[in-house]
Scaffold this motif. Sequence first.
Motif, PDB file in Angstrom:
ATOM      1  N   PRO A 151     -15.649 -21.921   5.893  1.00 19.53           N
ATOM      2  CA  PRO A 151     -17.011 -21.448   5.599  1.00 19.53           C
ATOM      3  C   PRO A 151     -18.094 -22.306   6.255  1.00 19.53           C
ATOM      4  O   PRO A 151     -19.123 -21.791   6.692  1.00 19.53           O
ATOM      5  CB  PRO A 151     -17.106 -21.528   4.077  1.00 19.53           C
ATOM      6  N   PHE A 152     -17.857 -23.615   6.361  1.00 18.45           N
ATOM      7  CA  PHE A 152     -18.809 -24.505   7.019  1.00 18.45           C
ATOM      8  C   PHE A 152     -18.964 -24.139   8.489  1.00 18.45           C
ATOM      9  O   PHE A 152     -20.091 -24.054   9.008  1.00 18.45           O
ATOM     10  CB  PHE A 152     -18.335 -25.963   6.856  1.00 18.45           C
ATOM     11  N   GLU A 153     -17.878 -23.893   9.162  1.00 10.99           N
ATOM     12  CA  GLU A 153     -17.929 -23.524  10.573  1.00 10.99           C
ATOM     13  C   GLU A 153     -18.540 -22.134  10.765  1.00 10.99           C
ATOM     14  O   GLU A 153     -19.272 -21.910  11.726  1.00 10.99           O
ATOM     15  CB  GLU A 153     -16.529 -23.582  11.189  1.00 10.99           C
ATOM     16  N   ILE A 154     -18.238 -21.209   9.868  1.00  7.37           N
ATOM     17  CA  ILE A 154     -18.839 -19.868   9.959  1.00  7.37           C
ATOM     18  C   ILE A 154     -20.355 -19.958   9.814  1.00  7.37           C
ATOM     19  O   ILE A 154     -21.110 -19.320  10.564  1.00  7.37           O
ATOM     20  CB  ILE A 154     -18.223 -18.926   8.908  1.00  7.37           C
ATOM     21  N   ALA A 155     -20.830 -20.757   8.864  1.00  5.59           N
ATOM     22  CA  ALA A 155     -22.278 -20.934   8.687  1.00  5.59           C
ATOM     23  C   ALA A 155     -22.894 -21.565   9.929  1.00  5.59           C
ATOM     24  O   ALA A 155     -23.996 -21.182  10.348  1.00  5.59           O
ATOM     25  CB  ALA A 155     -22.557 -21.789   7.453  1.00  5.59           C
ATOM     26  N   SER A 156     -22.196 -22.519  10.546  1.00  3.46           N
ATOM     27  CA  SER A 156     -22.708 -23.150  11.766  1.00  3.46           C
ATOM     28  C   SER A 156     -22.841 -22.137  12.895  1.00  3.46           C
ATOM     29  O   SER A 156     -23.858 -22.116  13.605  1.00  3.46           O
ATOM     30  CB  SER A 156     -21.776 -24.278  12.205  1.00  3.46           C
ATOM     31  N   VAL A 157     -21.826 -21.286  13.066  1.00  2.72           N
ATOM     32  CA  VAL A 157     -21.875 -20.274  14.133  1.00  2.72           C
ATOM     33  C   VAL A 157     -22.980 -19.260  13.861  1.00  2.72           C
ATOM     34  O   VAL A 157     -23.715 -18.860  14.772  1.00  2.72           O
ATOM     35  CB  VAL A 157     -20.497 -19.590  14.277  1.00  2.72           C
ATOM     36  N   LEU A 158     -23.149 -18.846  12.608  1.00  6.86           N
ATOM     37  CA  LEU A 158     -24.214 -17.897  12.274  1.00  6.86           C
ATOM     38  C   LEU A 158     -25.599 -18.485  12.560  1.00  6.86           C
ATOM     39  O   LEU A 158     -26.483 -17.785  13.079  1.00  6.86           O
ATOM     40  CB  LEU A 158     -24.111 -17.467  10.816  1.00  6.86           C
ATOM     41  N   LEU A 159     -25.810 -19.757  12.240  1.00  5.31           N
ATOM     42  CA  LEU A 159     -27.091 -20.394  12.552  1.00  5.31           C
ATOM     43  C   LEU A 159     -27.314 -20.473  14.055  1.00  5.31           C
ATOM     44  O   LEU A 159     -28.432 -20.247  14.541  1.00  5.31           O
ATOM     45  CB  LEU A 159     -27.153 -21.788  11.928  1.00  5.31           C
ATOM     46  N   LEU A 160     -26.271 -20.778  14.803  1.00  9.03           N
ATOM     47  CA  LEU A 160     -26.394 -20.830  16.251  1.00  9.03           C
ATOM     48  C   LEU A 160     -26.741 -19.463  16.827  1.00  9.03           C
ATOM     49  O   LEU A 160     -27.623 -19.344  17.682  1.00  9.03           O
ATOM     50  CB  LEU A 160     -25.097 -21.358  16.864  1.00  9.03           C
ATOM     51  N   VAL A 161     -26.088 -18.411  16.343  1.00  4.98           N
ATOM     52  CA  VAL A 161     -26.374 -17.053  16.809  1.00  4.98           C
ATOM     53  C   VAL A 161     -27.815 -16.665  16.467  1.00  4.98           C
ATOM     54  O   VAL A 161     -28.516 -16.061  17.288  1.00  4.98           O
ATOM     55  CB  VAL A 161     -25.354 -16.057  16.213  1.00  4.98           C
ATOM     56  N   ALA A 162     -28.283 -17.023  15.271  1.00  2.00           N
ATOM     57  CA  ALA A 162     -29.662 -16.705  14.881  1.00  2.00           C
ATOM     58  C   ALA A 162     -30.660 -17.407  15.788  1.00  2.00           C
ATOM     59  O   ALA A 162     -31.669 -16.810  16.197  1.00  2.00           O
ATOM     60  CB  ALA A 162     -29.890 -17.094  13.425  1.00  2.00           C
ATOM     61  N   MET A 163     -30.407 -18.671  16.122  1.00  2.00           N
ATOM     62  CA  MET A 163     -31.335 -19.393  17.000  1.00  2.00           C
ATOM     63  C   MET A 163     -31.332 -18.818  18.410  1.00  2.00           C
ATOM     64  O   MET A 163     -32.393 -18.661  19.018  1.00  2.00           O
ATOM     65  CB  MET A 163     -30.990 -20.877  17.021  1.00  2.00           C
TER      66      MET A 163
END
Length: 174
Positions: A149-161
Amino acid sequence: MLDSVIFYLFAGIAVISAALMITRRNAIHSAVFLITTLLATAGIFLQLRAEFLFISQIIIYVGGIMVLFIFVIMLVPLDVTLPQFRSGPQKWIALLVALVVGVEAGVILWLARKLPGQGLLVPNPAPADKLPPNTEELARGLFGAYLLPFEIASVLLLVAMVGAVVMAKKRTDA
């Protein structure tokens, strides 16, 4: 004595910058004062020997969230004039609400002193070196059971930026 001076310095900076944050009309100035408030809060965490909260406050809130806030402020057109509100009765209602909240906080602090060992003010807190290592337990949980879940949240934040940068670039090219 020095601990009290440092605490009151950071607390004063936090309160003054929070008050300035909500009274500024410019959104960028408000964001800068919010950053100052968050940094002063981080200083209080460091003084309380909560190093993990200190560094989390700096990295997550000041470094990450505020960069996103400022990025959004820059993307949103703020040229639109907002309707002005009349502040006649609102000023008195706000003063009354502030007075009630201040009285409530005072009563809570006064009652907490009357209950030894309970409430907000603990007379003999445990020394910091005798407490269990919370940072190690958090790291074990975060990088063990909650790694995916930590890595998924990191990827989602990167995609949003990246999406926000692409949207901003399309607006400037058009």
